[in-house]
Design an enzyme around this catalytic site. Structure first.
Site, PDB file in Angstrom:
ATOM      1  N   CYS A 288       0.463  -1.397  -0.044  1.00  0.00           N
ATOM      2  CA  CYS A 288      -0.337  -0.092   0.049  1.00  0.00           C
ATOM      3  C   CYS A 288       0.522   1.100  -0.091  1.00  0.00           C
ATOM      4  CB  CYS A 288      -1.039  -0.284   1.674  1.00  0.00           C
ATOM      5  SG  CYS A 288      -1.968  -1.747   1.503  1.00  0.00           S
TER       6      CYS A 288
ATOM      7  N   HIS B  24      -2.802   7.896   6.188  1.00  0.00           N
ATOM      8  CA  HIS B  24      -3.522   6.743   5.918  1.00  0.00           C
ATOM      9  C   HIS B  24      -4.753   6.004   5.730  1.00  0.00           C
ATOM     10  CE1 HIS B  24      -2.017   2.642   3.498  1.00  0.00           C
ATOM     11  NE2 HIS B  24      -2.793   2.708   4.082  1.00  0.00           N
TER      12      HIS B  24
ATOM     13  N   GLU C 265      -1.872   4.918  13.720  1.00  0.00           N
ATOM     14  CA  GLU C 265      -1.919   5.714  12.734  1.00  0.00           C
ATOM     15  C   GLU C 265      -1.853   7.334  13.812  1.00  0.00           C
ATOM     16  OE1 GLU C 265      -2.360   8.178   8.675  1.00  0.00           O
ATOM     17  OE2 GLU C 265      -3.520   6.831   9.414  1.00  0.00           O
TER      18      GLU C 265
ATOM     19  N   LYS D 249     -10.065   7.958   1.482  1.00  0.00           N
ATOM     20  CA  LYS D 249     -10.450   6.351   0.914  1.00  0.00           C
ATOM     21  C   LYS D 249     -11.613   5.965   1.455  1.00  0.00           C
ATOM     22  CE  LYS D 249      -5.898   4.172   2.219  1.00  0.00           C
ATOM     23  NZ  LYS D 249      -5.306   4.776   2.469  1.00  0.00           N
TER      24      LYS D 249
ATOM     25  N   HIS E 232      -9.609   1.687  -1.130  1.00  0.00           N
ATOM     26  CA  HIS E 232      -8.165   0.821  -0.939  1.00  0.00           C
ATOM     27  C   HIS E 232      -7.715   0.463  -2.625  1.00  0.00           C
ATOM     28  CE1 HIS E 232      -4.334   0.341   0.687  1.00  0.00           C
ATOM     29  NE2 HIS E 232      -4.694   0.025   1.952  1.00  0.00           N
TER      30      HIS E 232
ATOM     31  N   PHE F 187       1.286  -2.520   4.610  1.00  0.00           N
ATOM     32  CA  PHE F 187       1.350  -4.977   5.049  1.00  0.00           C
ATOM     33  C   PHE F 187       3.016  -4.473   4.713  1.00  0.00           C
ATOM     34  CE2 PHE F 187      -2.793  -6.774   4.972  1.00  0.00           C
ATOM     35  CZ  PHE F 187      -2.927  -6.061   5.828  1.00  0.00           C
TER      36      PHE F 187
END
Length: 417
Positions: free
Chosen positions: A167, A308, A319, A340, A345, A404
C-alpha cells in the site's frame, strides 16, 4: 540540491478520471464506493459466491478504446491502461517530455499486484479446462508493464522502474522520483501509482483476512469496521523549480521532503513507532535543504495530514498514536482526513491518489472531509475533518502511506507561491 515542483497531474479514479472531476467529488463528498451487482472481471463461468461484502470502489466510466490503440489494449492489463491514460494526462498538462532529452527523463511507478485480472483469467482457464494461456499473458501480467508502456508512449529512455511495496508503492515511487530530480540524476520525471486488482480471487483473499468492511469504509469513525477495496491511478510530472520557471510551466505544488521506514515488528499489525519515524524522516529531509526552516519549525508548520486511514481498528488507532508521538500536544489540533472513504483502498495506487488529493487541497485551500464518518472515535483525540471540506491554507502538509509488511512512506508538500 534542486527544489522540485509538480507541473503535471493525471488520474483515473473511482471519483473521476480528470483532475476537475476528482476535485468536484472532493468538494461535494461524492463517493466512488458502491455495490457491485455485476462483476465483469470474473473469468467466464465463475460465480461471485463467498463474499461477506457487497461494495467496492470501481472506475466505472473507463473505456480503453477511447484512449488507446487496439494493439496496446490487446497486450495490456487494465492496470497498465490506467497508467497510460493517467500518465498522458500529466504529460499533456506539463508538456515536460517536449522540453527534456529522453535519456534525462525518468518514469517511476508503484504497482503492488501487477496484471492481476489477466493472470487470474488465464490461470482459471488453465486449472479448470487445461486451456493454453493466451500468448500475451506474460506481458500483460508483469508488474513493470505500466512503466514500460508509458516509457514507450512518451519516449522516456532514462531510468524506468516499478516499485512494489504493497500500500506504500505509489508514495515510494513519487519519493524516489523526487530524489532523482532533486539530486540531478534526472532532469524531470513522471511518477505515481496504478492498480487494478479487483479480481474474484483477490476479493476472496482479502475477505478471508476479515479486514474489509461489510458496509463501507469509515476512517477514524467510532463505528469503523474495515476498508473498502478499490482501483485506479494517479500520476505527476516532476521537474526542478528553476526549469519550470524558465519555461513558464504550470506549478501546482512543491515537494519538500520524503521519509520512509520499516516497522520490523509484524507482517500485518502496524507499529506506531514506524509511522512516526517515516513522518519524522520526511520533515527532517525537508529541513536538510539549504536555507530551509529547522525541523522544529517545520513540525509547527504542518497544517494538514492526509492519513493512510484505512478504516480498520488497527490502522486508525496506530496512525493516531504515531501522530501523537511526533507532534505531541499539537496532534489534536492538526486537521486530518482520510479520503479512502471516497475512492477506496487501491493498494499500490492509493498513496499516489492521496498525494494528488493532498496537492489539490493545498492548491485550492480546501481540505477534504472524511466522508461517511459522522462520529469520530474519541479515543483517537484527533481533529478529523468530517461532513464538509474545511477552508484552510496550510504551510505544509503530509501524505501518509502505511503498508502491510510494516513499510511506511510519507511525502511532505507545500503550496507554491
Amino acid at each position: 540540491m534542486h527544489r522540485v515542483v509538480v507541473t503535471g497531474l493525471g488520474c483515473v479514479t473511482p471519483i473521476g478520471s480528470t483532475i476537475e472531476d476528482v476535485y468536484s467529488s472532493l468538494l461535494s463528498g461524492t463517493t466512488g464506493i458502491g455495490p457491485f451487482d455485476s462483476l465483469p472481471f470474473l473469468p467466464d463461468g465463475v460465480a461471485p459466491f463467498g463474499l461477506r461484502f457487497t461494495q467496492m470502489a470501481q472506475v466505472r466510466d473507463f473505456n480503453p478504446q477511447a484512449h488507446l490503440p487496439s494493439g496496446t489494449i490487446a497486450g495490456s492489463d487494465r492496470t497498465s491502461q490506467f497508467a497510460l491514460v493517467a500518465a498522458r494526462q500529466a504529460a499533456q498538462h506539463s508538456q515536460f517530455n517536449q522540453h527534456y532529452a529522453p535519456h534525462r527523463m525518468a518514469a517511476v511507478f508503484g504497482c503492488s499486484t501487477g496484471g492481476r485480472i489477466s493472470e487470474e483469467a488465464e490461470t482459471a482457464k488453465l486449472y479448470t479446462r487445461n486451456a493454453r494461456p493466451h500468448p500475451l499473458t506474460v506481458i500483460r501480467t508483469m508488474a513493470n508493464a505500466g512503466a514500460s508502456h508509458v516509457s514507450i508512449d512518451l519516449g522516456i529512455t532514462g531510468p524506468v522502474l516499478t516499485l512494489s511495496t504493497a500500500c506504500s508503492s505509489g508514495t515510494h515511487a513519487i519519493g524516489l522520483a523526487f530524489q532523482m530530480v532533486r539530486s540531478g540524476m534526472a532532469d524531470a520525471a513522471i511518477a505515481g501509482g496504478h492498480e487494478a486488482p479487483l479480481s474474484y480471487g483477490f476479493l476472496r483473499a482479502w475477505d478471508s483476512m476479515r479486514v474489509v468492511s461489510a458496509t463501507q469504509c469509515r476512517p477514524f469513525s467510532a463505528d469503523r469496521d474495515g476498508m473498502t477495496l478499490g482501483e485506479g491511478a494517479a500520476m505527476f510530472t516532476l521537474e526542478t523549480l528553476a526549469s519550470a520557471q524558465a519555461r513558464n510551466a504550470p506549478i501546482y505544488a512543491e515537494i519538500v521532503g520524503f521519509g520512509m521506514s520499516a516497522d520490523a515488528t509484524h507482517i500485518t499489525n502496524p507499529a506506531s513507532s514506524g509511522a512516526a519515524s517515516a513522518m519524522r524522516a520526511a520533515l527532517m529531509d525537508a529541513a536538510s535543504a539549504p536555507g530551509a526552516p529547522s525541523f522544529e519549525s517545520l513540525l509547527e508548520q504542518v497544517g494538514y495530514i492526509n492519513a493512510h486511514g484505512t478504516g480498520t481498528q488497527a490502522n486508525d488507532s496506530t496512525e493516531a498514536a504515531a501522530i501523537h508521538d511526533l507532534f505531541g500536544p499539537r496532534a489534536s489540533t492538526i486537521p486530518i482526513s482520510s479520503t479512502k472513504s471516497l475512492h477506496g483502498h487501491s493498494i499500490g495506487a492509493t498513496g499516489a491518489i492521496e498525494a494528488l488529493i493532498t496537492l489539490l487541497a493545498l492548491y485550492h485551500g480546501k481540505l477534504p472531509a472524511t466522508a461517511g464518518t459522522l462520529v469520530v472515535d474519541p479515543t483517537l483525540n484527533l481533529d478529523v475533518i468530517t461532513r464538509a471540506p474545511r477552508e484552510a491554507t496550510p504551510q505544509l502538509a503530509l501524505s501518509n502511506s502505511l503498508a502491510f509488511g510494516g513499510l511506511n512512506a510519507v511525502l511532505a508538500l507545500r503550496p507554491y507561491a
